[in-house]
Structures are given as C-alpha cells and as structure tokens.
Design a protein around this motif. Sequence first.
Motif, PDB file in Angstrom:
ATOM      1  N   LEU A 104      48.743  52.506  39.739  1.00  0.00           N
ATOM      2  CA  LEU A 104      49.123  53.266  40.931  1.00  0.00           C
ATOM      3  C   LEU A 104      48.726  52.514  42.195  1.00  0.00           C
ATOM      4  N   LEU A 105      47.543  51.948  42.173  1.00  0.00           N
ATOM      5  CA  LEU A 105      47.063  51.171  43.319  1.00  0.00           C
ATOM      6  C   LEU A 105      47.956  49.961  43.571  1.00  0.00           C
ATOM      7  N   LEU A 106      48.395  49.301  42.501  1.00  0.00           N
ATOM      8  CA  LEU A 106      49.284  48.147  42.644  1.00  0.00           C
ATOM      9  C   LEU A 106      50.585  48.541  43.336  1.00  0.00           C
ATOM     10  N   MET A 107      51.173  49.647  42.923  1.00  0.00           N
ATOM     11  CA  MET A 107      52.421  50.096  43.539  1.00  0.00           C
ATOM     12  C   MET A 107      52.220  50.442  45.011  1.00  0.00           C
ATOM     13  N   LEU A 108      51.074  51.036  45.330  1.00  0.00           N
ATOM     14  CA  LEU A 108      50.783  51.373  46.725  1.00  0.00           C
ATOM     15  C   LEU A 108      50.567  50.120  47.568  1.00  0.00           C
ATOM     16  N   VAL A 109      49.901  49.121  47.000  1.00  0.00           N
ATOM     17  CA  VAL A 109      49.656  47.875  47.732  1.00  0.00           C
ATOM     18  C   VAL A 109      50.970  47.154  48.009  1.00  0.00           C
ATOM     19  N   ILE A 110      51.855  47.117  47.013  1.00  0.00           N
ATOM     20  CA  ILE A 110      53.173  46.499  47.222  1.00  0.00           C
ATOM     21  C   ILE A 110      53.909  47.209  48.354  1.00  0.00           C
ATOM     22  N   SER A 111      53.886  48.536  48.323  1.00  0.00           N
ATOM     23  CA  SER A 111      54.554  49.307  49.378  1.00  0.00           C
ATOM     24  C   SER A 111      53.944  49.012  50.744  1.00  0.00           C
ATOM     25  N   LEU A 112      52.627  48.904  50.788  1.00  0.00           N
ATOM     26  CA  LEU A 112      51.940  48.666  52.055  1.00  0.00           C
ATOM     27  C   LEU A 112      52.276  47.293  52.630  1.00  0.00           C
ATOM     28  N   LEU A 212      59.325  35.383  50.892  1.00  0.00           N
ATOM     29  CA  LEU A 212      58.279  36.389  51.051  1.00  0.00           C
ATOM     30  C   LEU A 212      58.077  37.245  49.802  1.00  0.00           C
ATOM     31  N   SER A 213      59.122  37.407  48.997  1.00  0.00           N
ATOM     32  CA  SER A 213      59.014  38.294  47.833  1.00  0.00           C
ATOM     33  C   SER A 213      57.987  37.815  46.805  1.00  0.00           C
ATOM     34  N   PRO A 214      57.978  36.532  46.382  1.00  0.00           N
ATOM     35  CA  PRO A 214      56.930  36.117  45.435  1.00  0.00           C
ATOM     36  C   PRO A 214      55.538  36.152  46.046  1.00  0.00           C
ATOM     37  N   ILE A 215      55.446  35.824  47.338  1.00  0.00           N
ATOM     38  CA  ILE A 215      54.142  35.886  48.003  1.00  0.00           C
ATOM     39  C   ILE A 215      53.625  37.318  48.015  1.00  0.00           C
ATOM     40  N   THR A 216      54.526  38.254  48.280  1.00  0.00           N
ATOM     41  CA  THR A 216      54.143  39.671  48.305  1.00  0.00           C
ATOM     42  C   THR A 216      53.618  40.130  46.956  1.00  0.00           C
ATOM     43  N   ILE A 217      54.318  39.771  45.890  1.00  0.00           N
ATOM     44  CA  ILE A 217      53.903  40.196  44.549  1.00  0.00           C
ATOM     45  C   ILE A 217      52.564  39.577  44.170  1.00  0.00           C
ATOM     46  N   LEU A 218      52.403  38.286  44.409  1.00  0.00           N
ATOM     47  CA  LEU A 218      51.157  37.611  44.037  1.00  0.00           C
ATOM     48  C   LEU A 218      49.970  38.159  44.830  1.00  0.00           C
ATOM     49  N   ILE A 219      50.165  38.353  46.125  1.00  0.00           N
ATOM     50  CA  ILE A 219      49.086  38.903  46.950  1.00  0.00           C
ATOM     51  C   ILE A 219      48.760  40.335  46.521  1.00  0.00           C
ATOM     52  N   SER A 220      49.780  41.090  46.153  1.00  0.00           N
ATOM     53  CA  SER A 220      49.560  42.474  45.716  1.00  0.00           C
ATOM     54  C   SER A 220      48.701  42.520  44.458  1.00  0.00           C
ATOM     55  N   PHE A 221      48.998  41.646  43.506  1.00  0.00           N
ATOM     56  CA  PHE A 221      48.190  41.593  42.289  1.00  0.00           C
ATOM     57  C   PHE A 221      46.749  41.186  42.609  1.00  0.00           C
ATOM     58  N   TYR A 222      46.601  40.239  43.513  1.00  0.00           N
ATOM     59  CA  TYR A 222      45.262  39.775  43.877  1.00  0.00           C
ATOM     60  C   TYR A 222      44.458  40.882  44.560  1.00  0.00           C
ATOM     61  N   ILE A 223      45.073  41.538  45.542  1.00  0.00           N
ATOM     62  CA  ILE A 223      44.380  42.606  46.268  1.00  0.00           C
ATOM     63  C   ILE A 223      44.037  43.760  45.333  1.00  0.00           C
ATOM     64  N   THR A 224      44.984  44.120  44.472  1.00  0.00           N
ATOM     65  CA  THR A 224      44.740  45.217  43.526  1.00  0.00           C
ATOM     66  C   THR A 224      43.579  44.897  42.600  1.00  0.00           C
ATOM     67  N   THR A 225      43.540  43.655  42.121  1.00  0.00           N
ATOM     68  CA  THR A 225      42.446  43.248  41.231  1.00  0.00           C
ATOM     69  C   THR A 225      41.099  43.358  41.931  1.00  0.00           C
ATOM     70  N   LYS A 226      41.032  42.897  43.163  1.00  0.00           N
ATOM     71  CA  LYS A 226      39.774  42.935  43.905  1.00  0.00           C
ATOM     72  C   LYS A 226      39.336  44.370  44.199  1.00  0.00           C
ATOM     73  N   ILE A 227      40.293  45.209  44.588  1.00  0.00           N
ATOM     74  CA  ILE A 227      39.952  46.607  44.876  1.00  0.00           C
ATOM     75  C   ILE A 227      39.505  47.324  43.607  1.00  0.00           C
ATOM     76  N   ALA A 228      40.221  47.084  42.502  1.00  0.00           N
ATOM     77  CA  ALA A 228      39.870  47.728  41.234  1.00  0.00           C
ATOM     78  C   ALA A 228      38.485  47.296  40.766  1.00  0.00           C
ATOM     79  N   GLU A 229      38.170  46.018  40.945  1.00  0.00           N
ATOM     80  CA  GLU A 229      36.839  45.535  40.565  1.00  0.00           C
ATOM     81  C   GLU A 229      35.759  46.218  41.392  1.00  0.00           C
ATOM     82  N   GLY A 230      36.036  46.410  42.663  1.00  0.00           N
ATOM     83  CA  GLY A 230      35.058  47.059  43.526  1.00  0.00           C
ATOM     84  C   GLY A 230      34.890  48.542  43.233  1.00  0.00           C
ATOM     85  N   LEU A 231      35.972  49.197  42.818  1.00  0.00           N
ATOM     86  CA  LEU A 231      35.919  50.635  42.573  1.00  0.00           C
ATOM     87  C   LEU A 231      35.397  50.994  41.192  1.00  0.00           C
TER      88      LEU A 231
END
Length: 233
Positions: A104-112, A212-231
């Motif tokens: 769910l967080l990944l989908m929200l990050v992509i949208s953001l 921009l599309s591949p950059i968006t997906i890769l950054i989204s996975f990275y941000i989601t991973t970091k947030i999930a690790e922190g939470l």
Amino acid sequence: MENQQQPEMLPLQEAQTTNGSFDKEKIARFYKQGLPALLKKFFYEPINGTQTILSEKNESSYFNAIILMASTMVLYIILPYIMIGEMREYVGFGKMFKVGLTILLLMLVISLIVFGIKSISGKPIFKNELLTGAICGIPLSLLLIFIFVLQLFAKDSLQLDRISSSFEAISSFQNVGMIAALVMLYVFLFLLNIVQQSLKSAGTKDAYAWYLSPITILISFYITTKIAEGLFN
C-alpha cells in the motif's frame, strides 16, 4: 472522439454514484462491472486504454483508486499467509499485515511522485492521482498470483524425489527461474507503462515521460523500502 469512447467507459461510470460514498452496493457493483471493464481496457489496450483510464478526473477515479489499493493490500496479506503453510505458527498474521501495508505504501509513494512531477507544469489534484498508484497494483497482484500458482505446482512437480536425475532437477529449477524472471520483467514494464501514460495524460512530453517513468518506479521502490524499514524494524 468523446462520443465514441463513452460507451466503453459506461461500466466504470455505472459502478459509482455521484456522491462518492463507499456503500456495499457500490463496491459490489464495482467488482461485477467496473473492475472487469477496467481490466479489459488495461490489458487489451495497454497504451491508449491505460492513458484513457488515467485521464479521468472525476469522483469515480478516486473511488476506483481506493478500492484497487485496498484489494491489492488484502491480496498481499492473504495469499502470502496461505503460502507460508506451517510457518504461520512462527511468522504470525502480523508479519503478513506489514507486507500488505508495504505494498500500500509503495502505491502511495508512486502516486505522490507522479503528483509531484505533474505539479511542475500544472495543478493536479492528489486525490485523482491516487489512481496511478492503484493501477500499479494490478501488475503487482499478477506477480503475487503467479508466485502463488507456481508454489502450488512446485509441491508436486519440483520435488527431488520425483525427478529421475540431478540434471533434470537443475533443468527444472532453471526453467522455473527463467519463467519467474520473465514475469517479473513484464511486471516492471507494466509499471513503467502506467507511470508513462499517467504523465502523458497530463500533457508531459513523450521524451520526458519515457525517461521519468523508470526513475519514478526505482525511486518509489527505494523510498518504500527505507520507510518500511523505519516503521517495521
């Protein structure tokens, strides 16, 4: 052009009413009418169809986004919980719930991120942009379903005691690995296409959307991973 496309979008529009509430009848109607129509357009017209879906700027797009995100999250909770089998005693339902929250967080990050990119050249509404991340839940769900089905077949066809030689065992695992890699590649390409068509629906130039599309997906996975690790850690 609008008159020609309107009949195709009727099942999606009929799945919601104008007040935007989430009652049981509307949700049931979405699964019976709206979702099949959306999936048909998504798979049969992966470029124009996806762009048409993401071009909708009304209350139905928000409704579709919420239901799709919730469905993907639930799927990522239930199926992994079934797949782990006897390990459920040690893993627990809470771990699987965290997996669902991560998706769910990944989908929200992509949208953001898509919302941020569109904000550079326009004034998008974040509530409408949630549909981009929600549509990404479709290929992500396909990946999970593939893994689930693969596990079911693996219990019967990939047991070493049923394979006559070590060479056949290695060959079988290699074939499974190749198929899994191919499916993951398709899922990644689906995600790229969704983001690309979402950006193009807002008037972004083709070249910019392409890069921009591949950059968006890769950054989204990275941000989601970091947030999930922190939470969750």
